[in-house]
Structures are given as structure tokens and as C-alpha cells.
Write a protein that holds these residues in place. Structure first.
Motif, PDB file in Angstrom:
ATOM      1  N   ALA A 115       0.857  -1.184   0.000  1.00 17.62           N
ATOM      2  CA  ALA A 115       0.000   0.000   0.000  1.00 17.62           C
ATOM      3  C   ALA A 115       0.891   1.231   0.000  1.00 17.62           C
ATOM      4  O   ALA A 115       1.997   1.205   0.543  1.00 17.62           O
ATOM      5  N   THR A 119      -3.097   5.300   0.621  1.00 20.65           N
ATOM      6  CA  THR A 119      -3.946   4.141   0.932  1.00 20.65           C
ATOM      7  C   THR A 119      -3.891   3.828   2.423  1.00 20.65           C
ATOM      8  O   THR A 119      -4.914   3.536   3.054  1.00 20.65           O
ATOM      9  N   GLU A 122      -6.006   6.346   4.250  1.00 17.30           N
ATOM     10  CA  GLU A 122      -7.441   6.080   4.048  1.00 17.30           C
ATOM     11  C   GLU A 122      -7.907   4.899   4.897  1.00 17.30           C
ATOM     12  O   GLU A 122      -8.968   4.956   5.530  1.00 17.30           O
ATOM     13  N   ARG A 123      -7.114   3.831   4.937  1.00 16.12           N
ATOM     14  CA  ARG A 123      -7.500   2.639   5.710  1.00 16.12           C
ATOM     15  C   ARG A 123      -7.426   2.867   7.220  1.00 16.12           C
ATOM     16  O   ARG A 123      -8.157   2.243   7.985  1.00 16.12           O
TER      17      ARG A 123
END
Length: 196
Positions: A115, A119, A122-123
Motif C-alpha cells: 500500500a 492508501t 485512508e484505511r
């Protein structure tokens, strides 16, 4: 002749925190009222979500953030059964362990190149973990109720909360509401200490 508070129909169940307590005329952040004095005796007479309606020792009724009230000892339990413990710290510790495992997995994915940083961000958005252990003392973040709890070895006590009390029924606050009235927990308002 000595008169007791019970004879007037007032029996305190709580007191305000040592720093006092904001109050509202109704369970609505748009209707502020006079703040309550530190350690003012209060009788809980109603609840609506995080809000608590209290009767003050002077006869005044108002609404407060019920999570910040300090409970007074009640009638001792009867001998018919074992005394029950409240607010077991183990579920909060399990939640912290699970959140930490999720965060560790995200970090490992980022480090392995699975990632990118965007990313990862965001996660990880919305993931909140808090745990402090100092000898026999424990402070743990409870993300379900957006509060820090203190554990004395037997039970959890609310230590700090991150937002204003939420209205019951989950209604959306009107435009122009104060910070935190409809935001995600802790989005606009700093954590307020209420004492261990």
C-alpha cells in the motif's frame, strides 16, 4: 429537631465534577444555561441519550452531560447475593488489542509495499487506540463511547470524554450548531478531563 435532606424529597445521587459542569435548559447544545458549581449535590431524575436531567440541591432542574456526573454511594447491596462489579475493564482491553492488531497490519502492508501512504491514511482513518499502563493503574480509550477510562483494578471509571452529549434519537443538529454537536467523536472539541 434535625431535618434531613430526604424529608424535603431531595436525595443526591451524584455530584458535579471538581471543576463544575456546563448545563443546558433542554437536551440541546443550542440552549446553554448557567454552569453548575463544583461538587454541587445532584439528584438524577431523567436521561436522554448522553444527556442527564438533574435536580440541584437548591431545587433547580437542568440538563447536563450525564457521562461527567460523579456517582455517590447508594444503598449497600443486600446479603441475598454477591455484589456485582460494574464496567469490567477486559472488553475495553480486548477492543484496544484488536485495534492495535489492525494498525500493525496496516503498517506491515505499508512497509512491504502493498500500500502507498495515501492508501494507508485512508484505511487508518477513524482508527483510534489509547492504552496507558503504569504499574497497577490503567487508562484505556473506549472508542464506542468516545471516552478515556481509568481502571483501579476492579472497574472502569470515566476519566475524560471527547464530545458534547449526543441527543437521543440521533437527530441531526441544525446548521450553526456548536462544534462537536453533529461531528464524529472528537472531531472538533478537545478531550475534557473529569478526574479519576
Amino acid at each position: 429537631m434535625t431535618l434531613r435532606m430526604e424529608e424535603f424529597g431531595f436525595r443526591p445521587t451524584h455530584v458535579a465534577p471538581p471543576d463544575g459542569l456546563p448545563s443546558w435548559a433542554a437536551p440541546d447544545p443550542m440552549l446553554p444555561a448557567s454552569p453548575l458549581d463544583p461538587l454541587l449535590p445532584l439528584q438524577l431524575i431523567g436521561r436522554a441519550g448522553d444527556w442527564a436531567q438533574v435536580l440541584c440541591s437548591n431545587g433547580w432542574t437542568t440538563w447536563v452531560d450525564g457521562r461527567l456526573l460523579i456517582s455517590l454511594p447508594g444503598v449497600p447491596p443486600t446479603a441475598t447475593g454477591p455484589p456485582a462489579r460494574t464496567a469490567d475493564p477486559r472488553p475495553a482491553l480486548a477492543e484496544a488489542e484488536g485495534a492495535l492488531a489492525r494498525y500493525r497490519s496496516l503498517l506491515e502492508d505499508l512497509a512491504a509495499g502493498g500500500a502507498d501512504l495515501e492508501t494507508f491514511r485512508e484505511r487508518a482513518r477513524g482508527l483510534r487506540i489509547g492504552l496507558v499502563v503504569d504499574g497497577e493503574r490503567l487508562w484505556v480509550f473506549d472508542p464506542v463511547h468516545d471516552r478515556w477510562c481509568y481502571c483501579d483494578g476492579l472497574q472502569l471509571h470515566t476519566y475524560a470524554v471527547g464530545e458534547r452529549p449526543r441527543p437521543s434519537g440521533g437527530r441531526t443538529p441544525p446548521p450553526g450548531s456548536p462544534p462537536g454537536a453533529g461531528s464524529p467523536p472528537g472531531a472538533d472539541e478537545p478531550t475534557r478531563l473529569v478526574g479519576p
